[in-house]
Design a protein around this motif. Structure first.
Motif, PDB file in Angstrom:
ATOM      1  N   ASN A  39       1.314   1.205   0.743  1.00  0.00           N
ATOM      2  CA  ASN A  39       1.342   2.625   1.035  1.00  0.00           C
ATOM      3  C   ASN A  39       2.268   2.874   2.226  1.00  0.00           C
ATOM      4  O   ASN A  39       3.198   2.104   2.452  1.00  0.00           O
ATOM      5  N   THR A  40       2.006   3.900   2.988  1.00  0.00           N
ATOM      6  CA  THR A  40       2.879   4.225   4.121  1.00  0.00           C
ATOM      7  C   THR A  40       2.552   3.415   5.373  1.00  0.00           C
ATOM      8  O   THR A  40       3.227   3.566   6.401  1.00  0.00           O
ATOM      9  N   THR A  41       1.557   2.562   5.300  1.00  0.00           N
ATOM     10  CA  THR A  41       1.201   1.731   6.457  1.00  0.00           C
ATOM     11  C   THR A  41       2.240   0.627   6.643  1.00  0.00           C
ATOM     12  O   THR A  41       2.660  -0.015   5.680  1.00  0.00           O
ATOM     13  N   LYS A  42       2.605   0.376   7.878  1.00  0.00           N
ATOM     14  CA  LYS A  42       3.611  -0.649   8.180  1.00  0.00           C
ATOM     15  C   LYS A  42       2.934  -1.978   8.494  1.00  0.00           C
ATOM     16  O   LYS A  42       1.775  -2.033   8.904  1.00  0.00           O
ATOM     17  N   HIS A  43       3.711  -3.056   8.333  1.00  0.00           N
ATOM     18  CA  HIS A  43       3.229  -4.428   8.571  1.00  0.00           C
ATOM     19  C   HIS A  43       1.923  -4.699   7.824  1.00  0.00           C
ATOM     20  O   HIS A  43       0.933  -5.163   8.401  1.00  0.00           O
ATOM     21  N   THR A  44       1.941  -4.403   6.544  1.00  0.00           N
ATOM     22  CA  THR A  44       0.761  -4.648   5.711  1.00  0.00           C
ATOM     23  C   THR A  44       1.212  -5.233   4.381  1.00  0.00           C
ATOM     24  O   THR A  44       2.403  -5.245   4.053  1.00  0.00           O
ATOM     25  N   HIS A  45       0.258  -5.720   3.620  1.00  0.00           N
ATOM     26  CA  HIS A  45       0.584  -6.249   2.294  1.00  0.00           C
ATOM     27  C   HIS A  45      -0.555  -5.954   1.327  1.00  0.00           C
ATOM     28  O   HIS A  45      -1.689  -5.694   1.736  1.00  0.00           O
ATOM     29  N   GLY A  46      -0.228  -5.993   0.045  1.00  0.00           N
ATOM     30  CA  GLY A  46      -1.227  -5.780  -0.998  1.00  0.00           C
ATOM     31  C   GLY A  46      -1.071  -6.809  -2.100  1.00  0.00           C
ATOM     32  O   GLY A  46       0.031  -7.285  -2.392  1.00  0.00           O
ATOM     33  N   GLN A  47      -2.202  -7.155  -2.718  1.00  0.00           N
ATOM     34  CA  GLN A  47      -2.224  -8.094  -3.840  1.00  0.00           C
ATOM     35  C   GLN A  47      -3.085  -7.508  -4.956  1.00  0.00           C
ATOM     36  O   GLN A  47      -4.098  -6.870  -4.705  1.00  0.00           O
ATOM     37  N   ALA A  48      -2.668  -7.739  -6.177  1.00  0.00           N
ATOM     38  CA  ALA A  48      -3.451  -7.320  -7.347  1.00  0.00           C
ATOM     39  C   ALA A  48      -3.333  -8.419  -8.395  1.00  0.00           C
ATOM     40  O   ALA A  48      -2.269  -8.626  -8.973  1.00  0.00           O
ATOM     41  N   PHE A  49      -4.438  -9.142  -8.604  1.00  0.00           N
ATOM     42  CA  PHE A  49      -4.459 -10.251  -9.561  1.00  0.00           C
ATOM     43  C   PHE A  49      -5.417  -9.942 -10.703  1.00  0.00           C
ATOM     44  O   PHE A  49      -6.490  -9.379 -10.499  1.00  0.00           O
ATOM     45  N   ASP A  50      -4.988 -10.352 -11.899  1.00  0.00           N
ATOM     46  CA  ASP A  50      -5.835 -10.196 -13.071  1.00  0.00           C
ATOM     47  C   ASP A  50      -7.089 -11.045 -12.903  1.00  0.00           C
ATOM     48  O   ASP A  50      -7.017 -12.214 -12.509  1.00  0.00           O
ATOM     49  N   SER A  51      -8.255 -10.467 -13.204  1.00  0.00           N
ATOM     50  CA  SER A  51      -9.505 -11.203 -13.030  1.00  0.00           C
ATOM     51  C   SER A  51      -9.651 -12.352 -14.022  1.00  0.00           C
ATOM     52  O   SER A  51     -10.363 -13.311 -13.753  1.00  0.00           O
ATOM     53  N   ASN A  52      -8.978 -12.258 -15.168  1.00  0.00           N
ATOM     54  CA  ASN A  52      -9.096 -13.302 -16.184  1.00  0.00           C
ATOM     55  C   ASN A  52      -7.955 -14.305 -16.082  1.00  0.00           C
ATOM     56  O   ASN A  52      -6.796 -13.919 -15.946  1.00  0.00           O
ATOM     57  N   PRO A  53      -8.263 -15.583 -16.157  1.00  0.00           N
ATOM     58  CA  PRO A  53      -7.216 -16.604 -16.085  1.00  0.00           C
ATOM     59  C   PRO A  53      -6.475 -16.746 -17.412  1.00  0.00           C
ATOM     60  O   PRO A  53      -6.925 -16.277 -18.456  1.00  0.00           O
ATOM     61  N   VAL A  54      -5.333 -17.398 -17.362  1.00  0.00           N
ATOM     62  CA  VAL A  54      -4.563 -17.752 -18.553  1.00  0.00           C
ATOM     63  C   VAL A  54      -4.280 -19.246 -18.519  1.00  0.00           C
ATOM     64  O   VAL A  54      -4.324 -19.867 -17.452  1.00  0.00           O
ATOM     65  N   THR A  55      -4.026 -19.808 -19.688  1.00  0.00           N
ATOM     66  CA  THR A  55      -3.733 -21.238 -19.793  1.00  0.00           C
ATOM     67  C   THR A  55      -2.334 -21.415 -20.361  1.00  0.00           C
ATOM     68  O   THR A  55      -2.034 -20.939 -21.453  1.00  0.00           O
ATOM     69  N   GLY A 227      -0.378 -12.115 -11.156  1.00  0.00           N
ATOM     70  CA  GLY A 227      -0.607 -11.013 -10.234  1.00  0.00           C
ATOM     71  C   GLY A 227       0.674 -10.491  -9.628  1.00  0.00           C
ATOM     72  O   GLY A 227       1.775 -10.992  -9.899  1.00  0.00           O
ATOM     73  N   PHE A 228       0.522  -9.482  -8.782  1.00  0.00           N
ATOM     74  CA  PHE A 228       1.645  -8.850  -8.106  1.00  0.00           C
ATOM     75  C   PHE A 228       1.329  -8.737  -6.621  1.00  0.00           C
ATOM     76  O   PHE A 228       0.176  -8.519  -6.230  1.00  0.00           O
ATOM     77  N   THR A 229       2.358  -8.894  -5.795  1.00  0.00           N
ATOM     78  CA  THR A 229       2.199  -8.759  -4.347  1.00  0.00           C
ATOM     79  C   THR A 229       3.354  -7.926  -3.798  1.00  0.00           C
ATOM     80  O   THR A 229       4.405  -7.785  -4.435  1.00  0.00           O
ATOM     81  N   ALA A 230       3.150  -7.364  -2.617  1.00  0.00           N
ATOM     82  CA  ALA A 230       4.202  -6.609  -1.925  1.00  0.00           C
ATOM     83  C   ALA A 230       3.829  -6.518  -0.454  1.00  0.00           C
ATOM     84  O   ALA A 230       2.659  -6.678  -0.090  1.00  0.00           O
ATOM     85  N   SER A 231       4.831  -6.273   0.385  1.00  0.00           N
ATOM     86  CA  SER A 231       4.550  -6.157   1.820  1.00  0.00           C
ATOM     87  C   SER A 231       5.534  -5.193   2.473  1.00  0.00           C
ATOM     88  O   SER A 231       6.600  -4.896   1.925  1.00  0.00           O
ATOM     89  N   THR A 232       5.140  -4.703   3.636  1.00  0.00           N
ATOM     90  CA  THR A 232       6.015  -3.863   4.460  1.00  0.00           C
ATOM     91  C   THR A 232       6.164  -4.504   5.835  1.00  0.00           C
ATOM     92  O   THR A 232       5.369  -5.369   6.232  1.00  0.00           O
ATOM     93  N   GLY A 233       7.177  -4.072   6.556  1.00  0.00           N
ATOM     94  CA  GLY A 233       7.412  -4.567   7.916  1.00  0.00           C
ATOM     95  C   GLY A 233       7.493  -3.395   8.881  1.00  0.00           C
ATOM     96  O   GLY A 233       6.692  -2.455   8.799  1.00  0.00           O
ATOM     97  N   SER A 234       8.487  -3.431   9.766  1.00  0.00           N
ATOM     98  CA  SER A 234       8.664  -2.344  10.725  1.00  0.00           C
ATOM     99  C   SER A 234       9.132  -1.061  10.053  1.00  0.00           C
ATOM    100  O   SER A 234       8.971   0.040  10.588  1.00  0.00           O
ATOM    101  N   VAL A 235       9.738  -1.205   8.884  1.00  0.00           N
ATOM    102  CA  VAL A 235      10.105  -0.053   8.058  1.00  0.00           C
ATOM    103  C   VAL A 235       9.274  -0.144   6.776  1.00  0.00           C
ATOM    104  O   VAL A 235       9.213  -1.196   6.140  1.00  0.00           O
ATOM    105  N   ALA A 236       8.649   0.959   6.418  1.00  0.00           N
ATOM    106  CA  ALA A 236       7.721   0.928   5.283  1.00  0.00           C
ATOM    107  C   ALA A 236       8.427   1.200   3.961  1.00  0.00           C
ATOM    108  O   ALA A 236       9.579   1.631   3.929  1.00  0.00           O
ATOM    109  N   ALA A 237       7.706   0.958   2.889  1.00  0.00           N
ATOM    110  CA  ALA A 237       8.162   1.274   1.526  1.00  0.00           C
ATOM    111  C   ALA A 237       6.943   1.265   0.619  1.00  0.00           C
ATOM    112  O   ALA A 237       5.982   0.516   0.842  1.00  0.00           O
ATOM    113  N   ILE A 238       6.986   2.114  -0.378  1.00  0.00           N
ATOM    114  CA  ILE A 238       5.900   2.166  -1.367  1.00  0.00           C
ATOM    115  C   ILE A 238       6.378   1.433  -2.623  1.00  0.00           C
ATOM    116  O   ILE A 238       7.396   1.791  -3.210  1.00  0.00           O
TER     117      ILE A 238
END
Length: 549
Positions: A39-55, A227-238
């Motif tokens: 989101n608009t918060t700086k120096h943060t990260h988010g993760q979203a992983f599928d609850s079900n595994p794959v082989t 899953g998917f991950t993303a992060s922001t630093g001193s400059v944010a991004a959505i």
């Protein structure tokens, strides 16, 4: 295989199994209900992983499968020409990456575990910040990372146009929706990554970058997570995730995004009060969405097995189509105690339609039975159009898997041939009998015309003198009901009055049934049937109704 749209929905149906994304960090819902990793918060990260595994690797054969993954995404930077830090698609042996850092680590690794061989993590990064410590080529590139943030191979964002083969640059922070195609061929030990605009429905033939490497050592775990991950630093991004497509084989699917291809600019700062309201609304929305999605999933499971497709011939033939669940409930699960009978065509079950007192008979057959699909269609096309008081009414039909079903009105007293058989002990056609006795009706009529005792046609074990009158009545009535001329055959209401003793058969019945003028009724106009001497239909009908015991 499924396309998953993340529009205010965190529930995922993946490879026909239920799963949902487990969000951590800054994951939420952004513009137009799209799924966001930051989101608009700086120096943060988010993760979203599928609850079900794959082989990916078969434990018994130790063979790793090929696969293809496609997803739509967009990045909205805080400033038009600057954002940080980027996002990634991740294949991990764990559901989530605990201890991951924001900024240049993109929510995947941290300073301690970065570069360790024990990570067994493969990531495709969409990097919008140039980090010298990891050897980034620029601040707008796609890279393949294995166990660390230093890319094994990378290329500036863009695609090769199929029309002229030229390279077209793309800006990852343009706010435009883009698609990333990831295809791994195990036989070729090659990973191809292709980036292109969302309005191009088929991936370009030439990938943006390729990696010739056997990935099976990193996919050996019996359970792997996507899953998917993303992060922001001193400059944010959505960082937005719109949809994805996963397949356990090599495929370059045609996908049309069909939505807004460019997202609005980065939102302006709002007051703390507004943020609180938004947070509360977001929380309530997520809870509501989760509940609605769960209800939808339960509904999906309950109806998955009875999913039915209406085909063209069904529209043509017309009778009502029942849902399989209706018939399943009506017959109490097609239990044995509901079984009325069985034969070469299949089985017939008694049932009651839910929500009414209407009793039905359900005939179930299958494609490989003697009465298969052709007979099924014929029965629908003919009986389905008939409406007659003396015919059992076809209420509708159902198709489910390999089984075919016809639904009729239930006859509590059974059929006429069945009724005659528990009375005289012989079937209408007895192929094991002598030639003169094979057809019951013909045999009875022959005995009757000769003046012989027609009771001979009754099986000896039920031939009793005290029942002679009843047996004669049933045999004669059976001959009458089997007459060639439809105008001579009595209505079932008349038959029931005779059997119950309210009416009697006429004395001249034998003359009626053997009259030579009526035997050719099919070739004669119907008017002639009413003018055949004094034994015509009108005379017979009057005597049949008027005689009372």
């Amino acid at each position: 295989m499924f396309i998953i749209l993340f529009e205010a929905v965190l529930v995922l149906f993946f490879h026909n199994s239920h799963g949902y994304f487990i969000p951590t960090g800054s994951v939420g819902i952004g513009y137009n209900g799209y799924f966001t990793l930051t989101n608009t918060t700086k120096h943060t990260h988010g993760q979203a992983f599928d609850s079900n595994p794959v082989t990916f690797t078969n434990s018994s054969t130790n063979i790793t499968t090929s696969f293809s993954i496609n997803f739509f995404f967009a990045i909205v930077p805080e400033h038009d020409q600057q954002g940080s830090h980027g996002m990634a698609f991740v294949i991990s042996p764990t559901r989530g990456l605990p201890g991951a850092s924001s900024d240049q680590y993109l929510g995947i690794f941290n300073e301690t575990n970065n570069g360790k061989a024990s990570n067994n993590v493969i990531a495709i990064e969409l990097d919008i910040n140039k980090d010298e410590e990891f050897g980034d080529i620029d601040d707008n590139h796609v890279g393949v990372n294995i166990n660390g943030m230093r890319s094994v191979v990378s290329a500036s964002a863009g695609y090769y146009d199929d029309k002229d083969g030229k390279f077209r640059k793309l800006s990852l922070i343009s706010r435009k929706v883009m698609r990333l195609s990831i295809v791994y061929s195990q036989p070729d030990n090659q990973l191809n990554v292709t980036l292109f605009p969302a309005n191009i429905s088929v991936p370009p033939r030439k990938p943006l970058l390729s990696l010739s490497k056997d990935l099976s050592p990193y996919l050996q775990e019996e359970e792997m997570y996507l899953g998917f991950t993303a992060s922001t630093g001193s400059v944010a991004a959505i960082h937005y995730m719109m949809s994805w497509f996963v397949n356990g084989e090599i495929e370059f699917p045609r996908l049309d995004f069909g939505m807004l291809s460019i997202l609005p600019p980065y939102p302006k700062k709002s007051s703390q009060r507004t943020k609180t309201i938004l947070a509360v609304c977001l929380t309530v929305s997520l809870i509501a969405v989760f509940i609605a999605s769960w209800i939808g999933f339960v509904f999906y499971l309950r109806h998955k097995k009875v999913k039915e497709v209406l085909e063209e011939w069904e529209i043509q033939y017309g009778p009502h189509r029942f849902a399989y669940k209706e018939l399943f409930d009506a017959t109490k699960g097609f239990k044995e105690k509901q079984l009325l009978g069985r034969g070469g065509f299949g089985q017939v079950y008694k049932g009651a339609l839910p929500g009414s007192d209407a009793e039905i008979a359900v005939k179930r057959t299958s494609h490989d039975s003697r009465q298969g699909m052709s007979e099924f269609l014929a029965e629908i096309s003919t009986i389905g159009r008939l409406r007659h008081p003396n015919l059992v009414r076809l209420l509708g039909y159902c198709r489910h898997k390999e089984d075919l079903y016809l639904v009729y009105d239930f006859m509590p007293n059974g059929s006429l041939d069945k009724y005659l058989y528990y009375l005289c002990g012989r079937r209408l056609i007895e192929r094991r009998a002598g030639e003169e006795q094979e057809v019951l009706v013909d045999w009875i009529l022959e005995l009757w015309e000769k003046g012989d005792d027609i009771i001979v046609a009754v099986e000896e074990n039920i031939r009793q003198e005290e029942n002679r009158g009843q047996l004669e009545l049933v045999l004669k009535l059976g001959v009458l009901c089997s007459h060639q001329a439809a105008s001579i055959r009595p209505a079932m209401s008349t038959v029931m009055r005779i059997l119950s003793g309210v009416s009697e058969l006429p004395d001249n019945l034998l003359d009626v049934v053997r009259d030579e003028n009526l035997k050719g009724w099919a070739e004669k106009p119907m008017e002639l049937l009413f003018g055949v001497n004094s034994l015509g239909t009108s005379t017979y009908t009057d005597s049949l109704v008027s005689h009372a015991r």
